[in-house]
Design a protein around this motif. Structure first.
Motif, short mmCIF file in Angstrom:
data_model
loop_
_atom_site.label_atom_id
_atom_site.label_comp_id
_atom_site.label_asym_id
_atom_site.label_seq_id
_atom_site.Cartn_x
_atom_site.Cartn_y
_atom_site.Cartn_z
N PHE A 1 0.85 -1.20 0.00
CA PHE A 1 0.00 0.00 0.00
C PHE A 1 0.88 1.24 0.00
N MET B 1 1.45 5.39 1.14
CA MET B 1 1.11 6.48 2.06
C MET B 1 1.94 7.69 1.71
N THR C 1 -8.18 3.18 1.07
CA THR C 1 -7.60 2.33 2.11
C THR C 1 -6.15 1.98 1.77
N ARG C 2 -5.89 1.76 0.50
CA ARG C 2 -4.54 1.33 0.10
C ARG C 2 -3.73 2.45 -0.52
N ARG D 1 -3.20 6.10 0.65
CA ARG D 1 -3.62 6.92 1.78
C ARG D 1 -2.95 8.28 1.77
N ASP D 2 -3.77 9.30 1.61
CA ASP D 2 -3.27 10.66 1.83
C ASP D 2 -3.00 10.84 3.31
N THR D 3 -1.86 11.43 3.63
CA THR D 3 -1.51 11.63 5.04
C THR D 3 -1.51 13.11 5.37
N PRO D 4 -1.61 13.41 6.65
CA PRO D 4 -1.32 14.79 7.07
C PRO D 4 0.17 15.10 6.80
N PHE E 1 4.03 9.34 9.56
CA PHE E 1 3.67 8.30 8.59
C PHE E 1 4.86 7.46 8.14
N PRO F 1 4.99 6.30 16.47
CA PRO F 1 4.57 6.06 15.08
C PRO F 1 4.67 4.60 14.66
N VAL G 1 1.51 3.15 15.66
CA VAL G 1 0.48 3.61 14.70
C VAL G 1 0.50 2.69 13.48
N MET H 1 -5.90 -2.86 8.40
CA MET H 1 -5.91 -3.22 6.98
C MET H 1 -6.06 -4.73 6.79
N GLU I 1 1.94 14.13 15.93
CA GLU I 1 1.68 13.58 14.59
C GLU I 1 0.97 12.23 14.70
N ASN J 1 -2.74 12.47 15.97
CA ASN J 1 -3.62 12.97 14.90
C ASN J 1 -3.85 11.89 13.84
N LEU J 2 -2.76 11.23 13.46
CA LEU J 2 -2.85 10.19 12.43
C LEU J 2 -3.75 9.05 12.90
N VAL K 1 -7.41 10.33 12.96
CA VAL K 1 -8.05 10.58 11.66
C VAL K 1 -8.30 9.25 10.93
N TRP K 2 -7.46 8.24 11.22
CA TRP K 2 -7.66 6.92 10.59
C TRP K 2 -8.38 5.94 11.53
#
Lengths: 340, 330
Positions: free
Chosen positions: A31, A33, A57-58, A60-63, A69, B130, B133, B141, B164, B167-168, B171-172
């Motif tokens: 996936f 990100m 889902t696969r 994925r836009d991140t902040p 991320f 992270p 996360v 998934m 970070e 928030n991540l 939001v998910w």
């Protein structure tokens, strides 16, 4: 009867996106990100069409949370996923380098080989379009310096696709650098070599194998990405004056295919190394050291290197053109080596 | 109160094991470091961050975890590792730098990786968050009901990775539980001098996630709140932050002169020691003295055996330093 051969041509970005799509189809663990990798398709088009095909889902836009991320990609990879995280510009590495240097690069080692991180950190590199000091670097050596990371930088659409598939299938963390100006994007310089033949099927190009893109007996020019293309241009002009340059596209910084370099030096006895990264402590220095250690007496003249002369990339066009090695600079340096 | 007796017994025995492990380590770490303290000398070299007093955070939530749930921990990881069920022999051998260790001697006390029980820790403040996360994302998934727990110190809640990650995860809607072990100090700096809010629970609200506070290092409250948080995560209803006030009986690391805190502070905390409180609770629930003694003996035997295993294990050969940089065969 005439035979027509159809070769499918793709831009660099489409070759990359196709590689990712093929792997996503065959492996549900793959996936993507990153920032703007979704509907936008990646700022440099590397994920074009993936969101539409595979959904949010696969893909994925991140902040704007690179530590978050990229660290999450590490965590997911440790769980057996095969994430591709995009760091939009390699220049942004500063905000997340702890995750890259201290975790992504070292966890396999510190775990005694028990934890694998089969992930790809994909990132855009390179200048030449006046984006100034914080958006124009390649930083090849910064990443290649740290043990535990594979670092690759393909130069053609064919290699972009084949090496991306290899990177995704590799059980090691791979830093995959694509050159912005070699993506073939409509809003950048239109260069012939940003478009090339790309087969439709999934194929691999090994990571760690250099490519002799032009054979010659008089001088070896080692380069990567944009500098390889410029070296190739220079080689064409050298041929017109009777100098046969051998051009090596490194394609991969780690692992480094030193055998291909040494073999060429043993043939030409002259070496020019060209780099779009900074000069000191960089790729040109590393290759010079290897050749000095392993083939010093093969050299007829001292090694020459061309690189960004230890200044940040300047904004103004004439300044930027002065610091990034040009076709002319490569031509001159090669001529001097041969006519020494 | 609704905590099953067998869970209280497990928490007691595990807390006892952790305490005995850390107190034994105080002595073992000191071996070969006198009369002159040299951090690189002795049976166990390098930094040593011990967690005596911080057991409730670890056992209160790990009592609800299964093997498939992920735990990440920071530089002070032994209590988290033991509570998650990391192999004690292999962990101890790793801390001793032996080839039988979890990381074949390449990680050490701050870098313990046990994929069998999905435990990892690291030496960079907030960096494991992270990773948790990511583990939570993988669970989501894959469609599994696994959760990820990130243990961090209260000092880590001021790092960018904390914000970070919250928030991540929010939001998910990830199955993540962040346990902030508030031991009142980031090395020498008291929380009041480093943190703009009195409680990090207020920060949970900023990310729209559930936040709970556990006062006075209480393992029973930790257990009850963790139960809620883990259930929420398993149901796919998103992350939770739990901050527990806990006690750091020892220095930031062994050798810390602790000039920054009052000498009376630790003795006064020890009067409210969580082990004594749980022992009293067991007795109140009818558990005999002899049964408690058996629990203690089991814990001691296991820890002693782990230290014995580590001492008897060989060091790696120098050539092994060149292994495991990359995956073999790739």
């Amino acid at each position: 009867m005439s035979i027509s051969i159809h070769k499918r041509l793709l831009t660099g970005n489409k070759a990359l996106a196709e590689a990712i799509a093929l792997e996503m189809e065959s492996d549900p663990n793959v996936f993507v990100m990153g920032e703007d990798v979704g509907v936008y398709g990646g700022i440099f088009g590397a994920t074009e069409g993936l969101y539409q095909k595979f959904g949010s889902t696969r893909v994925r836009d991140t902040p704007i949370s690179e530590t978050g991320f990229i660290g999450a990609a590490i965590g997911a990879a440790a769980e057996g996923m095969r994430p591709i995280a995009e760091l939009m510009f390699v220049d942004f590495f500063g905000v997340c380098m702890d995750q890259i240097y201290n975790h992504m690069a070292k966890i396999h080692y510190m775990s005694g080989g028990h934890v694998k991180l089969p992930m790809v950190l994909m990132t855009a590199v390179g200048g030449g379009y006046n984006d100034a000091a914080q958006h124009s670097q390649t930083l090849y050596a910064t990443f290649a310096h740290m043990p535990g990371l594979k670092v690759v930088a393909p130069s053609t659409p064919y290699d972009l696709k084949g090496m991306m598939i290899s990177a995704i299938r590799d059980d090691n963390p791979v830093v995959f650098m694509f050159h912005k100006t070699l993506q073939g994007l409509g809003w950048m310089d239109q260069l012939d070599y940003s478009i090339g033949h790309v087969p439709e099927e999934a194929y691999t190009v090994p990571l760690g194998k250099a490519n002799v893109v032009r054979e010659g007996k008089d001088v070896t020019i080692v380069a990567i990405q944009m500098m390889m293309h410029r070296a190739n241009e220079a080689a064409k002009q050298l041929a017109e004056i009777g100098i046969e340059a051998e051009v090596i596209d490194l394609r991969s910084l780690v692992p480094l295919d030193k055998e291909t370099i040494l073999e060429s030096v043993r043939k030409t006895h002259r070496l020019l190394i060209v780099d779009e990264d900074y000069r000191s402590y960089g790729m040109t220095a590393e290759i010079s050291a290897i050749v000095a250690e392993e083939a010093l007496y093969e050299l007829e003249v001292p090694i020459r290197r061309l690189a960004v002369p230890d200044v940040p990339i300047p904004y103004s066009r004439p300044l930027e053109q002065a610091v990034i090695p040009s076709v002319e600079a490569i031509l001159d340096a090669a001529k001097q080596l041969v006519q020494h | 109160m609704g905590v099953p007796i067998e869970k209280i017994e497990w928490m007691y025995e595990t807390m006892y094991k952790i305490r005995y492990y850390e107190e034994s380590m105080v002595n073992i770490y000191a071996e070969g470091k006198s009369p002159v303290f040299n951090i690189g000398a002795g049976t166990v070299p390098g930094e040593m961050h011990l967690a005596a007093g911080q057991e409730p955070a670890a056992v209160g939530i790990c009592a609800h975890l299964k093997r498939e749930d992920t735990v990440t921990a920071p530089h002070r990881p032994h209590h988290n590792a033991i509570a998650k069920g990391v192999d004690l022999n292999l962990m101890t051998a790793e801390i001793f730098g032996r080839k039988t260790g979890l990381g074949r001697g390449k990680g050490g006390h701050m870098h313990l990786f046990d994929p069998n029980v999905k435990f990892s820790c690291g030496g960079i403040v907030a960096a494991g968050l992270p990773h948790a996360v990511g583990a939570a994302l993988a669970a989501q998934m894959k469609g599994e009901d696994w959760v990820a727990v990130a243990f961090i110190g209260e000092g880590a809640a001021n790092a960018g990775a904390f914000h970070e990650s919250l928030n991540l995860a929010a939001v998910w809607k990830l199955p993540l539980i962040v346990v902030v072990e508030d031991n009142a100090y980031g090395i020498s700096v008291p929380k009041s001098a480093s943190t703009a809010v009195a409680s990090n629970v207020e920060r949970a609200a900023a990310y729209g996630i559930a936040g709970y506070s556990v006062k006075d290092n209480d393992p029973i409250t930790m257990y009850e709140i963790s139960e809620r948080a883990v259930q929420l995560a398993r149901r796919g209803e998103g992350p939770t932050l739990i901050e527990i006030e806990t006690f750091r009986y020892l220095g930031h690391f062994q050798g810390d002169p602790e000039l920054y805190r009052n000498k009376q502070e630790v003795p006064s905390l020890q009067k409210r020691d969580p082990l004594l409180r749980v022992e009293a609770l067991l007795k109140k629930q009818g558990i005999q003295e002899i049964e408690i003694k058996h629990m203690q003996e089991r814990a001691i035997a296991q820890v002693d055996a782990a230290y014995q295993f580590a001492r008897e294990s060989d060091y790696p050969n120098a050539t092994q330093a060149f292994e495991d940089v990359f995956v073999v065969g790739m």
